[in-house]
Design a protein around this motif. Structure first.
Motif, PDB file in Angstrom:
ATOM      1  N   ILE A 100       0.811  -1.212   0.000  1.00 15.76           N
ATOM      2  CA  ILE A 100       0.000   0.000   0.000  1.00 15.76           C
ATOM      3  C   ILE A 100       0.852   1.273   0.000  1.00 15.76           C
ATOM      4  N   GLN A 101       2.044   1.189   0.599  1.00 19.26           N
ATOM      5  CA  GLN A 101       2.988   2.324   0.595  1.00 19.26           C
ATOM      6  C   GLN A 101       2.305   3.626   1.024  1.00 19.26           C
ATOM      7  N   CYS A 102       1.802   3.622   2.231  1.00 19.57           N
ATOM      8  CA  CYS A 102       1.011   4.754   2.722  1.00 19.57           C
ATOM      9  C   CYS A 102       1.799   5.604   3.716  1.00 19.57           C
ATOM     10  N   VAL A 103       3.053   5.878   3.389  1.00 20.27           N
ATOM     11  CA  VAL A 103       3.893   6.681   4.277  1.00 20.27           C
ATOM     12  C   VAL A 103       4.560   7.794   3.483  1.00 20.27           C
ATOM     13  N   SER A 104       4.573   8.993   4.057  1.00 19.10           N
ATOM     14  CA  SER A 104       5.379  10.086   3.515  1.00 19.10           C
ATOM     15  C   SER A 104       6.349  10.569   4.576  1.00 19.10           C
ATOM     16  N   ILE A 105       7.462  11.078   4.107  1.00 20.26           N
ATOM     17  CA  ILE A 105       8.476  11.649   4.996  1.00 20.26           C
ATOM     18  C   ILE A 105       8.622  13.123   4.625  1.00 20.26           C
ATOM     19  N   VAL A 106       8.490  14.002   5.612  1.00 19.51           N
ATOM     20  CA  VAL A 106       8.777  15.417   5.351  1.00 19.51           C
ATOM     21  C   VAL A 106      10.145  15.733   5.952  1.00 19.51           C
ATOM     22  N   ARG A 107      11.073  16.063   5.079  1.00 21.43           N
ATOM     23  CA  ARG A 107      12.412  16.465   5.527  1.00 21.43           C
ATOM     24  C   ARG A 107      12.372  17.971   5.771  1.00 21.43           C
ATOM     25  N   VAL A 108      12.732  18.355   6.990  1.00 26.79           N
ATOM     26  CA  VAL A 108      12.638  19.771   7.338  1.00 26.79           C
ATOM     27  C   VAL A 108      14.043  20.363   7.426  1.00 26.79           C
ATOM     28  N   THR A 109      14.324  21.305   6.507  1.00 25.62           N
ATOM     29  CA  THR A 109      15.624  21.984   6.488  1.00 25.62           C
ATOM     30  C   THR A 109      15.472  23.454   6.859  1.00 25.62           C
ATOM     31  N   ASP A 110      14.271  23.972   6.751  1.00 21.89           N
ATOM     32  CA  ASP A 110      14.001  25.384   7.050  1.00 21.89           C
ATOM     33  C   ASP A 110      14.221  25.660   8.548  1.00 21.89           C
ATOM     34  N   THR A 111      15.125  26.615   8.818  1.00 20.81           N
ATOM     35  CA  THR A 111      15.532  26.887  10.204  1.00 20.81           C
ATOM     36  C   THR A 111      14.362  27.322  11.076  1.00 20.81           C
ATOM     37  N   ASN A 112      13.540  28.175  10.522  1.00 20.60           N
ATOM     38  CA  ASN A 112      12.401  28.674  11.282  1.00 20.60           C
ATOM     39  C   ASN A 112      11.434  27.539  11.614  1.00 20.60           C
ATOM     40  N   LYS A 113      11.165  26.697  10.646  1.00 20.63           N
ATOM     41  CA  LYS A 113      10.259  25.565  10.899  1.00 20.63           C
ATOM     42  C   LYS A 113      10.849  24.608  11.937  1.00 20.63           C
ATOM     43  N   ARG A 114      12.157  24.406  11.860  1.00 22.73           N
ATOM     44  CA  ARG A 114      12.801  23.532  12.839  1.00 22.73           C
ATOM     45  C   ARG A 114      12.627  24.070  14.251  1.00 22.73           C
ATOM     46  N   GLU A 115      12.798  25.370  14.389  1.00 27.04           N
ATOM     47  CA  GLU A 115      12.670  25.951  15.735  1.00 27.04           C
ATOM     48  C   GLU A 115      11.251  25.830  16.249  1.00 27.04           C
ATOM     49  N   LEU A 116      10.299  26.028  15.358  1.00 26.97           N
ATOM     50  CA  LEU A 116       8.907  25.868  15.774  1.00 26.97           C
ATOM     51  C   LEU A 116       8.617  24.408  16.144  1.00 26.97           C
ATOM     52  N   LEU A 117       9.139  23.485  15.372  1.00 28.29           N
ATOM     53  CA  LEU A 117       8.908  22.065  15.681  1.00 28.29           C
ATOM     54  C   LEU A 117       9.532  21.685  17.025  1.00 28.29           C
ATOM     55  N   ALA A 137      15.382  21.018  22.057  1.00 25.40           N
ATOM     56  CA  ALA A 137      16.253  21.865  21.227  1.00 25.40           C
ATOM     57  C   ALA A 137      16.934  21.089  20.104  1.00 25.40           C
ATOM     58  N   TYR A 138      17.181  19.816  20.325  1.00 26.15           N
ATOM     59  CA  TYR A 138      17.893  19.029  19.300  1.00 26.15           C
ATOM     60  C   TYR A 138      17.055  18.843  18.035  1.00 26.15           C
ATOM     61  N   VAL A 139      15.764  19.084  18.119  1.00 23.97           N
ATOM     62  CA  VAL A 139      14.947  19.068  16.891  1.00 23.97           C
ATOM     63  C   VAL A 139      15.415  20.190  15.960  1.00 23.97           C
ATOM     64  N   ALA A 140      15.841  21.290  16.550  1.00 28.27           N
ATOM     65  CA  ALA A 140      16.356  22.406  15.742  1.00 28.27           C
ATOM     66  C   ALA A 140      17.818  22.201  15.365  1.00 28.27           C
ATOM     67  N   SER A 141      18.597  21.594  16.254  1.00 26.47           N
ATOM     68  CA  SER A 141      20.051  21.572  16.031  1.00 26.47           C
ATOM     69  C   SER A 141      20.570  20.330  15.310  1.00 26.47           C
ATOM     70  N   ALA A 142      19.792  19.276  15.236  1.00 29.47           N
ATOM     71  CA  ALA A 142      20.266  18.061  14.560  1.00 29.47           C
ATOM     72  C   ALA A 142      20.526  18.354  13.081  1.00 29.47           C
ATOM     73  N   ALA A 143      21.465  17.657  12.497  1.00 31.59           N
ATOM     74  CA  ALA A 143      21.776  17.883  11.075  1.00 31.59           C
ATOM     75  C   ALA A 143      20.549  17.646  10.204  1.00 31.59           C
ATOM     76  N   GLU A 144      19.812  16.595  10.508  1.00 32.14           N
ATOM     77  CA  GLU A 144      18.620  16.268   9.718  1.00 32.14           C
ATOM     78  C   GLU A 144      17.432  16.057  10.637  1.00 32.14           C
ATOM     79  N   PHE A 145      16.255  16.425  10.135  1.00 32.06           N
ATOM     80  CA  PHE A 145      15.024  16.133  10.876  1.00 32.06           C
ATOM     81  C   PHE A 145      13.954  15.672   9.892  1.00 32.06           C
TER      82      PHE A 145
END
Lengths: 241, 241
Positions: free
Chosen positions: A43-60, A68-76
């Protein structure tokens, strides 16, 4: 023992990362590994949103309860159950079944764990961010998730800047049952495990945290568990029927 | 590339096994790997029922819709979300939240995927059996699952007696979004993938099966998805609130 098993058994959640970036080809391999996981009935019913936008990372990071590591990790990466794609392909698709929510959660986790192991095998570390479900509506709005897309959890990845001890897990005797469910909890095995966890916390925190597993889960389960989640997933078109 | 990543990328579901058994120490390593997975807030709400009883295996094969390899695989593990243990520890535990169902499904799948990769890294093969959810009540009765234990899926493991082609998955361009959800489906990428899947089926079946991914999921989603599941999980004490 082999490298795959060594990687799996060496798992610890990493919450502190160096500033080193993940090379694009490594990220691509990690994503390929995620996508290679089994999928229920193809069924392949999964999506991945890669977040690189700094502002979005901080909000997340904030939405996740100030991690804080949600903002500072290399990838999210945000893993979502996704039937929106299917609805675009088949506008008559029958959606909203509880079964489809289960499939979405299981398939997303199979994919995420492939990504985690692939990353760890490359020397990266990571941590899952279930805390996104503290504010699922805000996460969905920020990432512009349409109907039939359910944000489930995030995954921070990066180069570890810490090497925490491996956290002790329940022993096989308490997790694995043979042929039928073992109704009577093995209190001796539990007491031994509780002591193990208490020792782990004492050592790790220099005596500040002094808690058994039983005490910890008792405290956790004395509270409501995100009571807004039922309404949220129904609003997104999940588990209506 | 390393062994962990090679193992992950080489995944194909195995449904035909030799009669060779899994050595006890290998099984134990596979179970240790399962248990090493991340767990939401350290809740550890998963149980595994290992089924060795021949009669139970045959019944499970039947319940899963006549999947004979459930009976013939060397090992068969049933992954369950389990808050019964927690209730025994804390009789006042607040259970029944939708959030807890999500955690159970995610954590069970993280564990299962560790088991799958560990097994594959040892030369074994496996396949997930979501078909157990065709008859979840019968599965629960057969394995004597109490309240607050939800059977989610099975995992067959054994030595492969087939080497099927790797089944093509959706490309990254259709699965991975950047910063916000890509609302407009990339129809060109989908058409290319559909052709890829059609070729895969044609080759694999000698021309008997001639179907794209879009055609397959359209057919799947024109039908109801286990509409009894909502009631079943509520009966087991899940997703009530």
């Amino acid at each position: 023992m082999n490298q795959a098993i060594e990687t799996i058994l060496a798992h610890r959640s990493i919450r502190k990362f160096t500033s080193q970036q993940v090379a694009p080809e490594q990220l691509s391999t990690i994503l390929d590994c995620a996508i290679a996981a089994s999928t229920s009935s193809f069924i392949q019913c999964v999506s991945i949103v890669r977040v690189t936008d700094t502002n979005k990372r901080e909000l997340l990071a904030e939405y996740a309860g100030g991690q804080a590591y949600v903002a500072s990790a290399a990838e999210f990466l945000v893993f979502c159950a996704d039937y929106n794609r299917h609805q675009q392909i088949n506008p008559q698709a029958q959606l909203g079944f509880t079964e489809q929510t289960l499939i979405g959660a299981v398939d997303a986790a199979l994919m995420a764990q492939n990504a985690m192991i692939a990353a760890e095998s490359l020397g990266l570390g990571g941590v899952y961010i279930g805390g996104l479900r503290n504010n699922p509506d805000k996460v969905a709005d920020l990432l512009e998730l349409p109907e039939h897309v359910l944000p489930l959890f995030g995954l921070c990845l990066g180069y570890p800047d810490q090497q925490p001890e491996i956290k002790p897990r329940l022993p096989q005797s308490l997790v694995v049952h043979q042929n039928s469910y073992q109704h009577e909890l093995d209190r001796d095995a539990l007491a031994e495990y509780d002591k193990h966890v208490r020792d782990y916390y004492r050592t790790r925190t220099g005596g500040t945290k002094d808690m058994s597993w039983s005490e910890q889960i008792t405290a956790t389960l004395n509270k409501e568990a995100r009571p807004f989640m039922k309404q949220f997933i129904e609003d997104k078109g999940f588990s209506i029927k």
